[in-house]
Design an enzyme around this catalytic site. Sequence first.
Site, PDB file in Angstrom:
ATOM      1  N   GLU B  66      -0.790 -20.255 -25.042  1.00  0.00           N
ATOM      2  CA  GLU B  66      -0.524 -21.630 -24.628  1.00  0.00           C
ATOM      3  C   GLU B  66      -1.507 -22.128 -23.572  1.00  0.00           C
ATOM      4  OE1 GLU B  66       1.799 -19.384 -25.193  1.00  0.00           O
ATOM      5  OE2 GLU B  66       2.892 -20.293 -26.852  1.00  0.00           O
ATOM      6  N   HIS B 135      14.764 -20.855 -27.403  1.00  0.00           N
ATOM      7  CA  HIS B 135      14.560 -22.061 -28.213  1.00  0.00           C
ATOM      8  C   HIS B 135      15.515 -23.167 -27.795  1.00  0.00           C
ATOM      9  CE1 HIS B 135      12.752 -18.938 -30.719  1.00  0.00           C
ATOM     10  NE2 HIS B 135      12.026 -19.884 -31.276  1.00  0.00           N
TER      11      HIS B 135
END
Lengths: 469, 333
Positions: B66, B135
């Site tokens: 990321e 999530h």
Amino acid sequence: MATTITMPQLGETVTEGTVSQWLKKVGDTVEKYEPFLEVSTDKVNAEVPAPVTGVIKEVLVKEGDTVPIGTAIAVIEEVGAAKSEPSAPSQPAQSSQPTAAAEDRFSPGVQVASANGNGHARSENVVPSSYGASGGLAQPMDAAGMEEALRKASPAVRKLAREHHIDIRSIRGSGANGRVTADDVLTAASMGPAAAVGQAIATGTNFGATPPPSFAPSRPSTPGTPPPSGTSTYGEPIPGTTIPLTQARRIIAERMVESKHTAPHAWSMVSIDVTNVWKWRAREKDRFERETGYKLTLLPFFMRAVVESLSVFPLMNAKFTPDGIYVNKDVNVGIAIGLATNLVVPVVKNADQLSIKGLAIAAGELIDKARRGKLGADDLAGGTFTVNNNGANGSWASAPIINAGQAGIVTMETVEKKLLVQDDDSFAPRYVMNSCLSLDHRVVDGYVASGFLADLKKRLEKMGPAGAL
Amino acid sequence: MAVTAGSKVLNNVEAVRETLYEAMKNDDRTVILGEDVGARGNVFLITKDFINEFGPERVIDTPIAEASIVGIAIGMAMEGLRPIAEIQFADFIYPAFNQIVGEAAKTRYRSNGEYTCPLVIRTPYGGGVRGALSHSVSIEALFYHVPGLKIVAPAFPADVKGLLNAAIDDPDPVLFLEHKKTYRLIKGEVPEGHYTIPLGKANVLKEGKQLTVVSYGLYVHWALEAAKKLEDEGMSVEVIDLRSIRPMDKTAILNSVEKTRKLLIIHEDNKFGGIGAEISAMVAEEALFSLDGPIRRLCAPDVPAMGYAEPLEHEYMSSPEKMADAMRELVRF
């Protein structure tokens, strides 16, 4: 026992599914975990396993139909429980239950819950219960309740009450636990002041300790309607009517008469050049307010000069008694504060021991308390001399009435900019303030009084334009 | 749903997809990069087939890194491209924190205005989808403290498109938060063609008199549902969809609170130090004398993450019922 099968959630974000194919038909037997239909979503196709072993009893969704997640799609009759119960899912009953429970939970005692369930609760809830259809007050609150109402008042309620000149203690609250809400204040305001006042009076509000509420009517009474009896309003007097006396008004009247009748008043005035004090204050006032939260006015400078002069002229800090002139030990200076409907004179104790800054803070606290109606009996007792700062509205000279039991009262009149002739014959623009003294002629004569005033003038003119406060 | 001419009904996923597609089509400088955005077409199929039409140089599959995704995008943005970086799930954004906060947000300031960083970072966030620890997270409070960074969290498809277009057009970095649960749940009319909705403008979804409710993302829909339920009970609740978290539409909030005198802030992110804390402080500072009740916040409890077990998820998440309870209590306060 019948088990209702619902559309499963196949994927985190999937909200509906399409039955692509039934793998079993009505009457077929399925084993637990055996796939019995295929479902497709915009993400996946999946076979759905049976959650129980049994016989397919009903198929509720056709192949090709798309239904939301959780929709009943089939009923499986479990093996060994073939005696069928009513197959209709018990859902309606279940779903109505929480609603009813919720209704119940949120119906506090004061609220009349409407039986039809379709809630006209709002009207019950919003109209303060103290105002009946006739617009009168219902049950009066006890004193503790009134103080509680004041203590719990929200910032909005305080602000609205101030704007509409309504005493929060006179309103019966419609909020949780009887709290006075902003709407309650507005309702009370729209009903005019008369309804609210009687209550504070009826509970025997004391002058001073808790000043009675001030009620300026937000609108005049309807012509032809006589003012309600037992109530009193200030603000807009109605010609041709008598305003009943409040407790505070009565006490003020009695004391004024007593003082004026028993103490022979004499009067004197000096003109004081306060230019340097004015400049000093201007230099310090912003910082002072920032640091202390109180405004720096001319009052503490004046008070400082007064207490210094009183120490030179102790007879001005005395009182007349049948036994003789009692000269006070302490120097406690009262400050006359005019409120909308009455006058209070809280006292700065041992004022001679305070600096200008100390006097400013002490006076600031008292003025603040007076405006909020928070003065206690202690704050009002023990005055030995009084200062009246009544120049704010432009008064140039006044003849004040002495506070009974004191020898004198001195005023601060308006500060004006004037052209003065100086000692060297030059002209200079200067700030000038008159100060007027009423004295009890039983205690002192003109000689002492004018000495006191001259000393006060000299001290003020020597103050500033800089230094430590 | 009746469809107005010149618009069509889309869900939030489709609205993102359409906006990205038009951006790629209309401006050659637009580049999409992230994990699985190319061949896989994004885990929610948002960029499905983009790579076939626009090629692997403009639709870039990155490694699982990321910091690199954002770092590379910053370089592209500073040198004239219009990168739209994707963090696959907001839960994975932490490695990119330095790039976002330390670099992107400060580029304009550090270079004395010589460089800007017209970068959009899209990421799905939020729970209620049985997403468990990795999530389900809400990340807005971690980033809203940072001047130089804009944060957007739309709730409706039309807002998704208008705000994403505005984010792409914006000369500075924008963190674009898409609530996963709304992706396919929420459908609405979306005008065709290019349009923008200004960043920093809230939307009063429902007018009301007795209470102001401020929320964003998924919870806007639930708050609206709860407010409508209360309407049936005779209570009048105003619902404001913040849409942009930073810049924040202070005017809309203050105007509403001055009218209703009560404020409830609802968000999915944790309570302590959350967006609600900032709104509370702002209202207390600027509208104290309008308040006729305590400012209340309905937020996630201070536990490290949303549990997977259904009862834990329910406990962590709010619901229209919990919201209605909180609203009732404040209206009646």
